[in-house]
Design an enzyme around this catalytic site. Structure first.
Site, mmCIF file in Angstrom:
data_model
loop_
_atom_site.group_PDB
_atom_site.id
_atom_site.type_symbol
_atom_site.label_atom_id
_atom_site.label_comp_id
_atom_site.label_asym_id
_atom_site.label_seq_id
_atom_site.Cartn_x
_atom_site.Cartn_y
_atom_site.Cartn_z
ATOM 1 N N ARG A 89 31.460 67.676 22.203
ATOM 2 C CA ARG A 89 32.860 67.255 22.268
ATOM 3 C C ARG A 89 32.977 65.749 22.379
ATOM 4 O O ARG A 89 33.834 65.136 21.777
ATOM 5 C CB ARG A 89 33.554 67.885 23.479
ATOM 6 N N SER A 127 35.615 75.062 29.498
ATOM 7 C CA SER A 127 35.877 76.230 30.339
ATOM 8 C C SER A 127 36.438 75.811 31.689
ATOM 9 O O SER A 127 37.307 76.482 32.245
ATOM 10 C CB SER A 127 34.595 77.050 30.540
#
Length: 160
Positions: A89, A127
């Site tokens: 990311r 998450s």
């Protein structure tokens, strides 16, 4: 050719699913495997994470869901797989994953790690972010599949 996409997937997000779907188009078989790490405090147990991953990837015929404990290189060797897929990311992901890739290669010189950049729309997603939003009754419907959102809501209400 088969590859492994390892992670905690606690819970699986659209970012994870983006990597899984893209890898499934490039490789014959993708084994998505959950690390059962007793030293990490997971929100969902391994069985629930397996269930959620199977449910959210069922349309991908060349994707298998599994779990393991111990070293990833041992799991790879046991399954005769030499390629690990990791999603990136941001720069912070790269630093950690770069270290892990070199460590895995040091442990088994046949292991290679391939990095896939997460799609821009999921570059912020983790998450941990999903759990934090859900914990405070925020809307995670754009971040996780409906089945995951449902289970997060149940978990934070104390129903599971």
């Amino acid at each position: 050719m088969a590859v492994i996409y390892p992670g905690s997937f606690d819970p699986v997000t659209y970012g994870h699913l983006d990597i899984i779907q893209r890898a499934s188009k490039k490789f014959d078989k993708v084994i998505v495997t959950i690390l059962d790490n007793p030293s990490k405090k997971a929100l969902f147990d391994v069985e629930k994470r397996l269930e959620l991953l199977k449910s959210t990837t069922k349309e991908l015929k060349n994707v298998e869901i599994d779990s393991f404990s111990g070293l990833l290189v041992d799991y790879a060797k046991k399954n005769d797989i030499s390629i690990i897929i990791k999603g990136l990311r941001a720069i912070s992901d790269f630093e950690y994953e770069f270290q892990m890739a070199h460590t895995n290669t040091m442990l088994d010189e046949d292991i290679e790690t391939i990095f896939l950049m997460t799609s821009n729309k999921y570059s912020f997603l983790s998450s941990s972010v999903v759990k934090e939003i859900s914990k405070f009754n925020g809307d995670v419907s754009k971040l996780v599949p409906e089945i995951v959102e449902y289970n997060l809501n149940k978990k934070f209400r104390g129903d599971i």
